[in-house]
Design an enzyme around this catalytic site. Structure first.
Site, PDB file in Angstrom:
ATOM      1  N   SER A  28       0.846  -1.193   0.000  1.00  0.00           N
ATOM      2  CA  SER A  28       0.000   0.000   0.000  1.00  0.00           C
ATOM      3  C   SER A  28       0.887   1.252   0.000  1.00  0.00           C
ATOM      4  O   SER A  28       1.719   1.404  -0.889  1.00  0.00           O
ATOM      5  CB  SER A  28      -0.966  -0.041   1.191  1.00  0.00           C
ATOM      6  N   ASP A  39      -8.358  -5.916  -5.208  1.00  0.00           N
ATOM      7  CA  ASP A  39      -7.986  -4.823  -4.294  1.00  0.00           C
ATOM      8  C   ASP A  39      -9.089  -3.776  -4.294  1.00  0.00           C
ATOM      9  O   ASP A  39      -9.283  -3.051  -5.262  1.00  0.00           O
ATOM     10  CB  ASP A  39      -6.643  -4.222  -4.726  1.00  0.00           C
ATOM     11  N   HIS A  95      -6.883  -5.849  -0.665  1.00  0.00           N
ATOM     12  CA  HIS A  95      -5.848  -4.844  -0.453  1.00  0.00           C
ATOM     13  C   HIS A  95      -4.800  -5.353   0.552  1.00  0.00           C
ATOM     14  O   HIS A  95      -5.064  -5.372   1.747  1.00  0.00           O
ATOM     15  CB  HIS A  95      -6.450  -3.531   0.023  1.00  0.00           C
TER      16      HIS A  95
END
Ligand SMILES: *[C@@H]1O[C@H](CO)[C@@H](O)[C@H](O)[C@H]1NC(C)=O
Ligand SMILES: *[C@@H]1O[C@H](CO)[C@@H](O)[C@H](O)[C@H]1NC(C)=O
Ligand SMILES: *[C@@H]1O[C@H](CO)[C@@H](O)[C@H](O)[C@H]1NC(C)=O
Ligand SMILES: *[C@@H]1O[C@H](CO)[C@@H](O)[C@H](O)[C@H]1NC(C)=O
Ligand SMILES: *[C@@H]1O[C@H](CO)[C@@H](O)[C@H](O)[C@H]1NC(C)=O
Ligand SMILES: *[C@@H]1O[C@H](CO)[C@@H](O)[C@H](O)[C@H]1NC(C)=O
Ligand SMILES: *[C@@H]1O[C@H](CO)[C@@H](O)[C@H](O)[C@H]1NC(C)=O
Ligand SMILES: *[C@@H]1O[C@H](CO)[C@@H](O)[C@H](O)[C@H]1NC(C)=O
Ligand SMILES: *[C@@H]1O[C@H](CO)[C@@H](O)[C@H](O)[C@H]1NC(C)=O
Ligand SMILES: *[C@@H]1O[C@H](CO)[C@@H](O)[C@H](O)[C@H]1NC(C)=O
Ligand SMILES: *[C@@H]1O[C@H](CO)[C@@H](O)[C@H](O)[C@H]1NC(C)=O
Length: 533
Positions: free
Chosen positions: A193, A404, A444
């Site tokens: 991320s 995601d 994610h």
């Protein structure tokens, strides 16, 4: 207490590696604080020996209340743990942790952050130290998860963009060498991320820093992602979505009806969501459809906007989200976390105006933010000329989950292809140093219906072999020249290790896609093959 003028000479610690009894390791750890010497102004807050299997109470130590994870996961071996405050400029500082394991293997690992950062990622420190890496992680230059720390603080923002990771890596390496009295071996990076963005930033800006980088779900085109959040709110409604969660559930069902079989297995996972050319007609209200989940034509028009290319004034702003995880996408879009990001980043960073009204958001705001960013701090991390990293022999393992729900994997596809053009490279050329894996059905950084335990971050290791662990795989690539053709993921029943394995799957190296020819509904790993799209 300051330790700016430490007198440590490397010789004092020569030969203190793992062969000595742990008492001397412990003594040397506890006396380390007085001896550290760095080219920075710093102070040592914590220098403690952490015995094997100890849980550290981070709340008792003053962990910022907005950071998650109250305690650390125990490391099975003893660790010398340091926490330092290091000044990065005359108006900014990082808090950094340096974990020096008793069974040091000579490698060092820098770990990244998440979201608006401000929280040291202890699970990654545990992960690295467990495998014998001297492991480092910073608070990314501020405490807690708010962008308020950047308001009129350009140096703090500079830390967030790149300098915290850089400083943490440089300081960590120096202390490691001072402690063990030996030169560090290969230098690695692991993050997802914002952490994925930080890894790419180092590849682009500080190509000498890391020999091997694992960059997951990277927020590289950061303004595009933030722009999507604002655009979705503008399209569906700022406070509540004009399309209900039950309707989004119906979309997901219909997506699976139309597209799940394209890869050869009806298993609830789209191996290649970009192959799904979704037709909304079946959801338009008629006498045969459930009136609480069907769509009016206006709702179809609004909803469909989130899944196609989003352009402004002729410029592509965002590639649009993929299909297959609609309820998760909308749940996150309207989560307190995302709803906070838009006002915070535009108020504190872009316009420096705390009265800016997010409900007036348009894509023009994104264009303005991009321009300001490229003239200034360059939080965007989309530079495609990574030849310096290639030429110094670095390797990067880039991965992105195709489910995601926060940062769409298509951005990673775009970046890979942008690098290819910039370097005029074939896939085989890039294979020498840059490989990108799409992890089907993975959310994610973790989660999702796909095979999501890949050793990609702390706490996500299913099987202890390099084929199943991105951290071990990058080491094998860097140190043995053995490059990955796939990364294997494991799906546990209900994502709970104790419930046992549901299936395993090899995720393919882009641009290849998984195709199923077996007869176990996708559950057998051998039934899948990575093929050209
Ligand atoms: C630990 O974290 C949870 C949320 O993750 C929070 O509700 C709880 O109060 C925390 N415990 C302490 C002792 O702070
Ligand atoms: C740490 O925990 C592991 C797993 O429970 C155990 O095998 C090991 O013996 C423990 N180590 C020590 C030093 O207690
Ligand atoms: C802080 O650093 C900036 C930039 O390097 C410099 O312009 C400024 O004079 C410094 N301020 C102080 C108080 O030292
Ligand atoms: C950040 O947290 C540390 C303790 O972890 C504290 O000493 C420091 O003052 C905090 N910084 C700011 C700007 O609040
Ligand atoms: C904790 O984080 C919040 C922002 O998320 C910040 O406002 C606050 O000052 C931080 N607390 C400390 C003690 O640093
Ligand atoms: C959204 O909610 C805020 C308060 O949370 C309110 O001030 C605003 O008027 C609402 N906007 C709309 C369009 O309902
Ligand atoms: C219609 O959809 C709603 C929401 O999903 C559900 O609760 C209801 O049972 C459905 N009605 C019929 C007749 O299927
Ligand atoms: C839109 O694009 C045109 C032509 O490229 C340019 O002249 C104009 O300034 C742009 N408008 C905005 C708001 O960026
Ligand atoms: C790009 O690579 C191809 C194939 O190696 C080569 O023929 C071509 O001249 C290169 N183009 C540029 C602009 O370097
Ligand atoms: C990892 O995968 C490769 C390719 O399938 C295989 O040759 C190798 O034996 C595997 N390694 C282990 C430890 O299973
Ligand atoms: C997994 O979760 C589902 C839905 O929450 C539940 O119905 C099921 O019983 C769980 N399976 C096991 C083995 O716990």
């Amino acid at each position: 207490m300051r330790f700016q003028h430490g007198l440590l000479s490397v010789a004092i610690f020569a030969g203190l590696a793992s062969s000595r009894p742990s008492t001397s390791f412990q003594e040397n750890c506890e006396s380390l604080a007085d001896k550290i010497k760095l080219d920075y102004t710093f102070e040592v807050n914590i220098a403690q020996y952490v015995p094997p299997n100890t849980t550290i109470d981070l709340v008792a130590e003053g962990l910022n209340a907005t950071c998650s994870g109250n305690t650390t996961t125990p490391v099975p071996i003893g660790v010398c743990r340091l926490n330092l405050r290091v000044e990065t400029s005359n108006s900014s500082e990082v808090y950094t942790e340096v974990w020096l394991p008793e069974n040091w293997k000579g490698r060092i690992l820098t770990t990244g952050n998440g979201g608006l950062a401000g929280c040291i990622q202890y699970p990654e420190l545990t992960y690295g130290a467990s495998y014998g890496f001297a492991s480092f992680g910073t608070n990314n230059g501020h405490n807690g998860t708010s962008a308020g720390a950047f308001f009129h603080q350009p140096e703090v923002y500079e830390d967030y963009s790149w300098r915290a990771v850089y400083t943490g890596a440089v300081v960590g390496k120096s202390i490691t060498e001072q402690f063990y009295g030996d030169v560090c071996g290969k230098s690695y990076y692991l993050g997802c991320s914002t952490g994925g963005r930080q890894g790419w930033k180092a590849v682009q800006k500080n190509p000498g820093l890391f020999d091997g980088v694992v960059a997951g779900a990277p927020a590289i085109d950061i303004w595009a992602h933030l722009g999507f959040f604002g655009y979705a709110l503008q399209t569906l409604g700022f406070n509540t979505s004009s399309v209900t969660l039950a309707q989004w559930g119906a979309v997901q069902q219909e997506v699976l009806n139309q597209c799940d079989g394209l890869d050869g297995a009806r298993d609830g996972i789209l191996e290649d969501p970009s192959a799904c050319e979704f037709d909304w007609t079946a959801l338009v209200c008629s006498s045969t459809l459930n009136s609480s989940t069907c769509f009016t034509p206006d709702q179809v028009e609004a909803a469909a906007k989130l899944f196609g290319p989003i352009t402004y004034n002729g410029t592509l702003m965002h590639p649009g989200h993929s299909h297959g995880y609609e309820p998760e996408l909308i749940t996150w879009e309207y989560s307190p976390l995302v709803l906070t990001w838009i006002p915070e980043i535009f108020r504190y960073v872009v316009y420096e105006d705390i009265s800016w009204d997010p409900t007036h958001f348009t894509l023009e705001d994104v264009l303005y933010a991009l321009q300001k960013d490229s003239d200034g701090v360059q939080l965007n991390t989309f530079d495609s000329d990574i030849s310096a990293f290639r030429d110094r022999g670095g390797k990067v393992l880039h991965w992105h989950g195709t489910a995601d729900q926060l940062l769409v994997s298509r951005t990673s596809d775009l970046y890979y292809n942008k690098v290819r053009s910039a370097l005029n490279a074939s896939v085989a050329d890039l294979d020498d140093f840059y490989r990108y894996f799409r992890a089907s059905g993975v959310g994610h950084c973790s989660g999702g219906p796909g095979a999501n335990f890949m050793g990609q971050i702390g706490g996500q290791v299913a099987v202890d072999t390099p084929n199943d662990s991105m951290l071990r795989r990058i080491v094998q690539w860097v140190e043995e020249g053995d490059a990955p053709e796939f990364v294997r993921g494991t799906k546990f029943i209900n994502d709970t290790i104790a419930l046992g394995i549901e299936f395993t799957r090899k995720h393919c190296k882009y641009p290849k896609v998984n195709r199923y020819t077996g007869d176990h509904e996708g559950l057998d790993e051998e039934g899948w093959e990575c093929v050209e799209p």
